[in-house]
Design a protein around this motif. Sequence first.
Motif, short mmCIF file in Angstrom:
data_model
loop_
_atom_site.label_atom_id
_atom_site.label_comp_id
_atom_site.label_asym_id
_atom_site.label_seq_id
_atom_site.Cartn_x
_atom_site.Cartn_y
_atom_site.Cartn_z
N THR A 186 4.94 -15.47 11.56
CA THR A 186 4.05 -15.54 10.42
C THR A 186 3.31 -16.87 10.42
O THR A 186 3.95 -17.93 10.54
CB THR A 186 4.82 -15.39 9.10
OG1 THR A 186 5.52 -14.13 9.11
CG2 THR A 186 3.90 -15.46 7.90
N ALA A 227 6.11 -13.82 2.67
CA ALA A 227 5.38 -13.25 3.81
C ALA A 227 6.25 -13.23 5.06
O ALA A 227 6.23 -12.27 5.84
CB ALA A 227 4.10 -14.05 4.06
N LEU A 228 7.03 -14.29 5.27
CA LEU A 228 7.94 -14.37 6.41
C LEU A 228 8.95 -13.24 6.37
O LEU A 228 9.19 -12.55 7.37
CB LEU A 228 8.65 -15.72 6.41
CG LEU A 228 9.71 -15.94 7.49
CD1 LEU A 228 9.05 -16.09 8.86
CD2 LEU A 228 10.55 -17.17 7.17
N LYS A 232 4.87 -10.38 7.75
CA LYS A 232 3.41 -10.46 7.82
C LYS A 232 2.98 -11.46 8.89
O LYS A 232 3.66 -12.47 9.11
CB LYS A 232 2.82 -10.86 6.48
CG LYS A 232 3.00 -9.80 5.39
CD LYS A 232 2.34 -10.23 4.09
CE LYS A 232 2.47 -9.15 3.02
NZ LYS A 232 1.86 -9.57 1.73
N THR A 233 1.85 -11.20 9.52
CA THR A 233 1.40 -12.09 10.59
C THR A 233 0.63 -13.29 10.04
O THR A 233 0.84 -14.42 10.49
CB THR A 233 0.51 -11.33 11.59
OG1 THR A 233 1.26 -10.25 12.14
CG2 THR A 233 0.05 -12.24 12.73
#
Length: 267
Positions: A186, A227-228, A232-233
């Motif tokens: 991420t 997000a991690l 998610k990228t």
Amino acid sequence: MKTTNQHNQKQTALITGASSGIGYELVKLFAREGYNLVLIARSGEKLAIIAQEFNQKYSITVKVIPKDLSEPTSPEEIFQELQQENITVDILVNNAGFATYGFFNETDLNTELEMMQVNMVCLTHLTKLFLKDMVKQGYGKILNVASTASFQPGPLMAVYFATKAYVLSFSEAIANELEGTGVTITALCPGPTESGFQKRAAMEDSKLVKGQKIMDSETVAKIGYTALMEGKTVVITGIKNKILAASVRFSTRKMVTKIVRSMQERQ
């Protein structure tokens, strides 16, 4: 925000730049969720205080490794020390980084070379060292702290913007390569953030920062952590920053560079 370490209550997260700012806020989040920690920063004294704080507050192990990441040997030294102690890193957070401010022909070369070492080379080296075991075990997560600076050139912070463009590009490429392995990468892209970053870069009087309402480190860390955990990228913090990053696609490179120059100038 995901708040449970479901995969393994004894997972270990390694965090660079852990003694302040976004890094310290990430330390708090991982500690709260029951992760053992390996903390990297230049100040051994600060790390020792943090370790004592979280050892007492949570039932986790906190290992500190004082290192100057501008030294090329630091990543290998960190890796070897953990190998010798049989510590497996399940989550790697490449947060350490800094900037310089001013015209490139006037700024200090040695400082910029150290910045490139910390922001790009060390990040790449640590990722290379720990990624192989993550792929082998079929699980792992890496958080690379990039920036909204990743999306365009940055006059008056030319080298810093370039280093963050590298971090974003590198992270996206490796994330694609790792699809199906159980390992995710991420890239966290915050805008200006309340921390010691601006003071170290001597850019507190720039239009980008002075008088502006900017996001605090705690909020940025929470966004990055969530997000991690979701795999998610790329995550950009805040609606305004998302709009600014997207708008780059609709202007010429020359115009974008002029706009950034205007925002970066001192008031």
